[in-house]
Design an enzyme around this catalytic site. Structure first.
Site, PDB file in Angstrom:
ATOM      1  N   SER A  40      -9.956  -0.875   7.116  1.00 30.04           N
ATOM      2  CA  SER A  40      -9.336  -0.644   5.806  1.00 30.04           C
ATOM      3  C   SER A  40      -8.578  -1.830   5.213  1.00 30.04           C
ATOM      4  CB  SER A  40      -8.386   0.552   5.874  1.00 30.04           C
ATOM      5  OG  SER A  40      -9.115   1.748   5.904  1.00 30.04           O
ATOM      6  N   LYS A  73       0.865  -1.188   0.000  1.00 32.55           N
ATOM      7  CA  LYS A  73       0.000   0.000   0.000  1.00 32.55           C
ATOM      8  C   LYS A  73       0.898   1.233   0.000  1.00 32.55           C
ATOM      9  CE  LYS A  73      -3.882   1.929   2.722  1.00 32.55           C
ATOM     10  NZ  LYS A  73      -4.703   1.770   3.942  1.00 32.55           N
ATOM     11  N   SER A  98      -9.783   1.615   3.012  1.00 34.54           N
ATOM     12  CA  SER A  98      -8.914   2.431   2.179  1.00 34.54           C
ATOM     13  C   SER A  98      -7.868   1.642   1.404  1.00 34.54           C
ATOM     14  CB  SER A  98      -8.211   3.468   3.057  1.00 34.54           C
ATOM     15  OG  SER A  98      -7.295   2.832   3.934  1.00 34.54           O
TER      16      SER A  98
END
Lengths: 98, 485
Positions: free
Chosen positions: B177, B78, B153
């Protein structure tokens, strides 16, 4: 008419505290949205929290000390490499005082 | 099957047997990226050249018999983890050109274990969002239906694993997330106990809630990554010096006579009927595996969302004060003095959701409102944590749906922040209580969208959680499908 939790002027004031600024239309939109969100938060008033200790960390460690020893750290060039502006080994900012 | 479709453990077996090479695996992953990335947009930055070089180096080590825990395995990160020399944007314009001078501890650990990095995945700006639509770099699409969101997210990481654009990925989870996008993309996602994995080099959102964890194609891969990632870090004062077990050891143990808590508050009005049906099937599966399900109560569940949307923005408003256009990142050239420069930089550098949360947080912490909002929320947080402590005296694990609905359509909730926040309603309590939670695929809707089931356990019970998840996975025999891309 639903209760106003935060006025447009307060939104402008909080934006200043947060070092943000909004145009007129944005202020309107944020005021409406923040009022909706803050009204939802009123739900918490249903809960009796008398004598309940606040929890700020689910797993709180106390005194996470380390030895007071010198370790490797970033060299100044690496620390300054991402600066929008730098000069003479320092971060450069717009004028602060006249 | 193509190499990029295999799991970590399958690939490690093949690498050990000399049946394939990391160079072949990595080429297969980038071949897939070239074929589908235009449709999915899982990545912000690809690391193709360094990945191919790392793969060659891995093959060299394998030839010498120096096989590490992840040698030669392509993994995506990420774009919230600092990577030395590779830009780290956090999905934000304000960090569009930020190139970290150091690696996050998790990156250092993966590197040391021999991983090959494919790139940095897309995310909601500063991890604030549930759909990956808040990225400055454009939305990621759900590989199962490109008109739908992948969750967020960490939507890019979930989509990359689901689309076989990597073998596994890392994400971060502040209110769901990792688990929410894992459920919506049909992969496994684990949020460990707060403090189990070092957050050093993770761009901070809400420091008392943020935790790093893996996205994988199965539970065994999740255990393999946890073995590499977990542990105390002297550079991170909230990481916990608790012993790290060999998580793989738990996998084949079974769950005979385990007590499974079903919290009635998690089967609420608003749960999609197909999601509920899939989760009810999961309950029957674990009963078939010898576990006993009992009803438990988490009475403060309905207050979790309100607590979260005070605590997380409050911490974020403080953490994001560092983006001032001075030390790194974007600076607006318009300000005539320092104060104006700050305001214009932050007004132009942050997107709408980030500004909204900074505003809520600043307001909740401001003089006159602190007691009514932040203090009150922290007290209710204490009650939420107590609910879990009490529930875990009656059961070993808790079973819930991961999300109230399957993946929603792109644009469906972007104009209504409260509706967007509600998509995290079943995952945020875990972060407030600091306990570990895992989402495991539990079926598909009639329209072919994945559904996830969430398992929760007490602090530092990741081993037991993985034991339960692997038993569920083995007994459920969820049909292996791949998105058609």
């Amino acid at each position: 008419m639903e209760k106003i939790k935060i006025s447009k002027d307060e939104v402008t004031h909080v934006a200043h505290l947060a070092r943000l600024e909004f145009g007129e239309a944005e202020t309107e939109k944020f005021t409406a949205q923040l009022n909706g969100i803050l009204r939802y938060m009123d739900k918490l008033n249903e809960v009796d929290t008398n004598g309940v200790e606040p929890v700020t960390h689910a797993i709180a460690r106390k005194n996470a000390f380390r030895e007071d020893a010198v370790n490797a750290s970033l060299p100044p060039e690496a620390s300054l490499a991402n600066a929008p502006e730098s000069r003479g080994g320092c971060f450069l900012v717009p004028k602060v005082i006249e | 099957m193509e190499l990029n479709e295999l799991t970590i453990h399958e690939l490690l077996d093949r690498l050990r047997a000399g049946e394939t090479s990391s160079a072949e695996i990595t080429a297969s992953v980038f071949g897939r990226i070239d074929a589908v990335e235009k449709e999915v947009h899982a990545y912000i930055t690809l690391m193709r050249e360094t990945a191919l070089a790392e793969a060659e180096a891995a093959d060299e080590r394998i030839r010498k018999g120096e096989m590490g825990a992840l040698t030669g395995i392509p993994i995506a990160l990420k774009d919230i983890f600092c990577t030395k020399g590779v830009r780290t944007t956090c999905g934000s314009r304000i960090l569009e050109n930020f190139v970290p001078p150091y690696d996050a501890t998790v990156v250092t650990k993966l590197r040391a274990a021999g991983a090959v990095f494919t790139g940095k995945t897309n995310m909601d700006e500063f991890a604030m969002g549930s759909s990956t639509e808040n990225s400055f770099f454009g939305a990621t699409r759900n590989p199962w239906d490109r008109d739908r969101i992948p969750g967020g997210s960490s939507g890019g990481s979930a989509a990359a694993v689901a689309a076989d654009e990597c073998i596994a990925a890392l994400g971060s989870d502040t209110g769901g997330s990792i688990r929410q996008p894992a459920a919506l993309c049909g992969v496994v996602g684990l949020k460990p106990t707060y403090g189990r994995i070092s957050r050093f080099g993770l761009v901070a959102f809400a420091s008392s809630l943020d935790q790093i964890g893996p996205f994988t194609k199965d539970v065994e891969d999740c255990a393999i990554l946890m073995n590499v990632l977990a542990g105390y870090d002297p550079r991170e004062s909230t990481s916990v010096p608790e012993e790290v077990p060999d998580y793989r050891r738990f996998l084949s143990q079974g769950i005979e006579s385990w007590k499974v808590g079903i919290p009635k508050e998690y089967f609420i009005a608003g749960i999609d009927p197909e999601v509920e049906a899939a989760v009810r099937r999961a309950i029957r599966v674990v009963e078939g595996a010898g576990a006993k399900c009992i009803e438990v109560s988490l009475p403060h569940t309905e207050y979790c969302l309100a607590v979260y949307y005070i605590v997380a923005p409050a911490e974020a408003s403080s953490n994001l004060a560092r983006y001032d256009g001075v030390k790194y990142g974007f600076r607006s050239g318009e300000g005539r003095d320092l104060l104006e420069m700050y305001k214009k930089t932050r007004a132009a550098g942050f997107g709408a959701e980030v500004k909204r949360r900074i505003m809520i947080g600043t307001y909740a912490l401001s003089s006159g409102y602190y007691d009514a909002y932040y203090k009150k929320a922290s007290q209710v947080r204490g009650l939420i944590k107590r609910d879990f402590d009490e529930a875990f005296t009656k059961c070993d694990v808790i079973l819930t749906p991961t999300t109230p609905t399957p993946a929603f359509r792109i644009g469906e909730k972007t104009d209504d922040p409260m509706q967007m926040y509600l998509s995290d309603i079943l995952t945020i309590s875990t972060n407030l209580a600091g306990i570990p939670g895992i989402s495991v695929p539990c079926g598909f809707t009639a329209a072919g969208l994945p559904v996830g089931v969430q398992f929760l356990a007490g602090h530092f019970q990741e081993g037991r959680l993985l034991q339960f998840a692997s038993a569920y996975e083995k007994h459920a025999q969820i049909e292996k499908r791949r998105p058609t891309l």
